[in-house]
Design an enzyme around this catalytic site. Sequence first.
Site, PDB file in Angstrom:
ATOM      1  N   GLU A 138       0.858  -1.030  -0.240  1.00 39.07           N
ATOM      2  CA  GLU A 138       0.051  -0.098   0.017  1.00 39.07           C
ATOM      3  C   GLU A 138       0.703   1.255  -0.240  1.00 39.07           C
ATOM      4  OE1 GLU A 138      -4.259   1.857   2.123  1.00 39.07           O
ATOM      5  OE2 GLU A 138      -3.499   0.521   2.791  1.00 39.07           O
TER       6      GLU A 138
ATOM      7  N   ASN B  25     -12.353  -3.296   0.045  1.00 46.59           N
ATOM      8  CA  ASN B  25     -11.361  -3.657   1.454  1.00 46.59           C
ATOM      9  C   ASN B  25     -11.802  -2.963   2.341  1.00 46.59           C
ATOM     10  OD1 ASN B  25      -8.259  -3.872   2.438  1.00 46.59           O
ATOM     11  ND2 ASN B  25      -9.192  -1.051   3.279  1.00 46.59           N
ATOM     12  N   GLU B  26     -11.862  -4.401   3.454  1.00 45.47           N
ATOM     13  CA  GLU B  26     -12.564  -4.284   4.587  1.00 45.47           C
ATOM     14  C   GLU B  26     -13.856  -2.762   4.277  1.00 45.47           C
ATOM     15  OE1 GLU B  26      -9.800  -2.017   6.805  1.00 45.47           O
ATOM     16  OE2 GLU B  26      -8.684  -3.486   7.753  1.00 45.47           O
TER      17      GLU B  26
ATOM     18  N   CYS C 166      -6.730   1.274   2.586  1.00 43.86           N
ATOM     19  CA  CYS C 166      -8.055   2.292   2.370  1.00 43.86           C
ATOM     20  C   CYS C 166      -7.326   3.224   1.320  1.00 43.86           C
ATOM     21  CB  CYS C 166      -7.687   3.387   3.833  1.00 43.86           C
ATOM     22  SG  CYS C 166      -7.597   1.986   5.114  1.00 43.86           S
TER      23      CYS C 166
END
Length: 667
Positions: free
Chosen positions: A57, A383-384, A252
């Site tokens: 990331e 994502n999440e 994120c």
Amino acid sequence: MKLNYPVKSVFSACLAYASIGIGYITEVQAQTAKVIKVKTDHTIAKVQPNMWGVFFEDINFGADGGIYAELIKNRSFEFAKPLMGWSIQRKKQQEGEILVVNRKEVNTANPRYLQVKKQTDDFELVNEGFKGIGVKKGLRYDFSLMYRQLKPGVKLVLMLKDANNKIIGQGSLTPDQTGSDWKKQSASFTATETDPKAKFSILFQGNGDIDVDMISLFPGDTWKNRPQGLRADMVQLLADMKPGFIRFPGGCIVEGTDLANRYQWKKTIGPIENRQLIVNRWNMEFANRAAPDYYQSFGLGFFEYFQLAEDIGSDALPILNCGMACQYNSAEVASLDELDPYVQDALDLIEFANGDVTTKWGKMRADLGHPKPFNLKMMGVGNENWGPQYLERLAIFTKAIKAKYPNFKLINSSGTDPQGDRFDLLNTTLRSNNADFIDEHYYRPADWFLKNAGRYDNYPRNGSKVFVGEYAVHANGNITGSNKNNWQSALASASLMTGLERNADVVQMASYAPLFAHIDAWQWAPDMIWVDNLKSYGTPDYYVQKQFSTNKGTDVVSITLDEKNITGQDGLYASAVTDQTKKELIIKIANNSDQAQNIDFDLEGKLKLKSKGINEEIANSNLNQLNSFENPEAVSPQKNTVNLKGKKLNITLKPYSFNVIKIPFNQ
């Protein structure tokens, strides 16, 4: 990437194993050998070739200022403050001679450029780099810029300078083309000194007008010597791990603070001057680690990610936005009737990676220099993300992708936590929907890792598989930065990973997170690899991860203590595999005790084991021991020979040690 919000206590780790409650052995017990039984030809699961991977990331200046080797910050003047990172030095500045011009209607991807008008005196345009510019003596540096001039008359003197303004590298470039169109020109020069905190200066000489943009400087030693490529030392650390996959472009940042700030892969391919810069969502996420100069130039874009994965023999695992921004920030969602562009991005990405050159996106890949397909097998949708709003959007993605690519694997999110109502809703629903993979994330204290080494022993063996997409031991909140990557954290990770390996039929992929952090510009810790402007090193976590990924084997075999899986008895954690290609039995065993432990391995089975093997041991009596730039291998594997007596192996495990015992065999 899990944000630090009060929904859970991520940073509540214990500093000493004494408080964990796992029960240390006494000195007398240490002298009595424990008998551990390994059934060498009793396969209980197959290990996937891509089981152990890495997660990248762009956090902690991992891309710009990190693995993407560009040395100039704000090279195209697109930061919110157009001259951030730049300064102008001259005796007397004249109003209007330096202008930042915005051509938004003409070029929305790269609207700003610098207009330099009629100099009467020399002046310098100076760039500070990313926390300085790392310069190596004797290395070539490659400069380029885009410019526009109606007539010649300007000469550029290119200089690298140290903190005392001493010139430690110099070249020149005379823009020689004229007209109203933008041109690109390059020059190279060699550094005469080494300096981790240099700056770059362009001295404008002559008398004329010139527009400049995309001012760039790269070291000459990029990975595979690719122009405008990646930092070779950082890529080499990854290549040495032999990861089975690379998950990208992050967590994120895929979601974005809002949907406008989300990652859009189509804007990250093609000529770099056409890749639209955006603010990095880690720019101001943490007030105590604010980074107002943190942006994404996308010089490292999706083509480069695919290329990197191919270079080091890894599968590519892209994660795409599912129409939801970060639920801890704006929680903005695209309405269901406006989801088509998001779904189309996913379909187009598969075509970009795998499509024939006669297809639209397959041709784009070929035009970028890679006519051969990348053989993409899987991607993550979201994502999440969590809640019914995620399940609604995921269903739309899944239906569309599976209709066109029925064998393509999809990674589904189980949210931010490995337990609780959110997890239970997603895990239950996704399993009932027969999801290919469910992505579990955990950032937890060391004791959680130790207590969860048996987490997957009772998971369903059929149906949905688990991808542990992000995990790391988070030490006590009083420990900051690179100090979080101590031996205690790595040893606890190793202990849990034996449980992942033992359950390789359930957990088919796993990756530690995050990957990189710049020592002067991090937002989040711990991280697997730490870098400065010139050097990089692997943490104890790096060496643990490398030991698993380079010794993954092909078949999980039974290893027990008193007929039970080894999940913490007297601080021991273990798994075993055979590698039918290398012809090795590989035992991984962690000793979390503060005492040595005497072990008799009883190696049952028909395998014809050789009489000598190797123990690659990582051990340190100090749980707070770190690796560092000065001592990068303080905690790293040390090889020792071990001797078998028939099918018996006696070995003494050092306190606080992780051991990879490799015994060759003849079939």
